[in-house]
Write a protein that holds these residues in place. Structure first.
Motif, short mmCIF file in Angstrom:
data_model
loop_
_atom_site.label_atom_id
_atom_site.label_comp_id
_atom_site.label_asym_id
_atom_site.label_seq_id
_atom_site.Cartn_x
_atom_site.Cartn_y
_atom_site.Cartn_z
N GLU A 1 0.83 -1.21 0.00
CA GLU A 1 0.00 0.00 0.00
C GLU A 1 0.86 1.26 0.00
O GLU A 1 0.56 2.24 -0.69
CB GLU A 1 -0.94 0.00 1.20
CG GLU A 1 -1.92 1.15 1.17
CD GLU A 1 -2.93 1.10 2.29
OE1 GLU A 1 -3.59 2.13 2.50
OE2 GLU A 1 -3.07 0.06 2.97
N LEU A 2 1.95 1.25 0.76
CA LEU A 2 2.84 2.41 0.79
C LEU A 2 3.45 2.64 -0.59
O LEU A 2 3.55 3.79 -1.05
CB LEU A 2 3.93 2.20 1.84
CG LEU A 2 4.82 3.39 2.16
CD1 LEU A 2 4.00 4.60 2.60
CD2 LEU A 2 5.82 3.02 3.24
N ARG A 3 3.84 1.58 -1.27
CA ARG A 3 4.38 1.72 -2.64
C ARG A 3 3.33 2.30 -3.59
O ARG A 3 3.63 3.16 -4.42
CB ARG A 3 4.88 0.39 -3.17
CG ARG A 3 6.14 -0.09 -2.51
CD ARG A 3 6.69 -1.35 -3.19
NE ARG A 3 7.72 -1.96 -2.39
CZ ARG A 3 8.95 -1.50 -2.26
NH1 ARG A 3 9.32 -0.40 -2.89
NH2 ARG A 3 9.84 -2.13 -1.50
N GLN A 4 2.09 1.82 -3.45
CA GLN A 4 1.01 2.34 -4.30
C GLN A 4 0.78 3.82 -4.05
O GLN A 4 0.60 4.61 -4.99
CB GLN A 4 -0.28 1.55 -4.08
CG GLN A 4 -0.22 0.14 -4.61
CD GLN A 4 -1.40 -0.69 -4.18
OE1 GLN A 4 -2.14 -0.35 -3.26
NE2 GLN A 4 -1.59 -1.84 -4.84
N ARG A 5 0.79 4.22 -2.79
CA ARG A 5 0.59 5.64 -2.47
C ARG A 5 1.76 6.48 -2.94
O ARG A 5 1.57 7.60 -3.42
CB ARG A 5 0.34 5.81 -0.98
CG ARG A 5 -1.01 5.25 -0.59
CD ARG A 5 -1.35 5.51 0.84
NE ARG A 5 -2.58 4.81 1.19
CZ ARG A 5 -3.29 5.08 2.25
NH1 ARG A 5 -2.91 6.02 3.08
NH2 ARG A 5 -4.38 4.40 2.50
N ALA A 6 2.97 5.97 -2.81
CA ALA A 6 4.13 6.70 -3.32
C ALA A 6 4.03 6.85 -4.84
O ALA A 6 4.29 7.93 -5.38
CB ALA A 6 5.43 5.97 -2.94
N ASN A 7 3.63 5.78 -5.51
CA ASN A 7 3.47 5.85 -6.97
C ASN A 7 2.39 6.87 -7.36
O ASN A 7 2.54 7.58 -8.34
CB ASN A 7 3.13 4.47 -7.54
CG ASN A 7 4.32 3.55 -7.52
OD1 ASN A 7 5.46 3.98 -7.45
ND2 ASN A 7 4.06 2.25 -7.56
#
Length: 169
Positions: free
Chosen positions: A76-82
């Motif tokens: 989820e953190l990677r998705q939000r960063a993206n």
């Protein structure tokens, strides 16, 4: 006469954002996304290290559950960063009143603490605070971002206390 006209002065260039204007440019939003991605890397490294510690033997169920929760949070953190990368221009905040360096240092500290944390509950809460910061930053609104930064700072302080070495007797 043509030479009697005053020469046109070039419009003054906009000054670069001051250090107190965090997230005031698309580049600064992207910098936050970079640091959040690094935090996701730290989460992944931490989970893999904890799994390898069992040397191929069965990982106890509570640790499996914590690992799954952290890996889901990592994703989820990677998705939000993206999302911050792709929507950087829409996430610009004009008056955050926080230095960009402070914002970035908090995420660097979080990535470091994730690697060394001793209490899994502290780690999960720290990751939740990072997710909150990523979500708040994507709104481009000052109040949610400041609240997320305050929550992250508080959690980092808690982790520092919980992981402090015991005082000698």
């Amino acid at each position: 006469m043509a030479n009697d006209e005053k020469p046109k002065q070039a419009a003054p260039a906009a000054p670069p954002p001051s250090p107190a204007k965090a997230l005031s440019t698309a580049h600064q939003v992207e910098e936050l996304a970079d640091k959040l991605s690094e935090c996701a890397d730290s989460i992944h490294q931490r989970v893999m290290r904890d799994i390898r510690r069992h040397q191929g033997q069965e990982v106890p169920e509570p640790e499996q559950m914590a690992a799954r929760a952290l890996l889901n949070a990592e994703m989820e953190l990677r998705q939000r960063a993206n999302r911050l990368y792709t929507e950087a221009a829409a996430c610009i905040v004009s008056s955050l009143g926080q230095p960009q360096a402070h914002l970035i240092q908090l995420t660097v500290d979080a990535a470091d603490k994730i690697k060394r944390i001793t209490r899994i509950g502290d780690g999960i809460t720290l990751v939740a605070r990072l997710l909150g910061l990523a979500a708040a930053a994507s709104t481009g609104q000052v109040v949610p971002i400041l609240a997320a930064l305050d929550g992250l700072k508080t959690q980092l302080d808690i982790v520092a206390i919980d992981n402090a070495p015991a005082a000698p007797a």
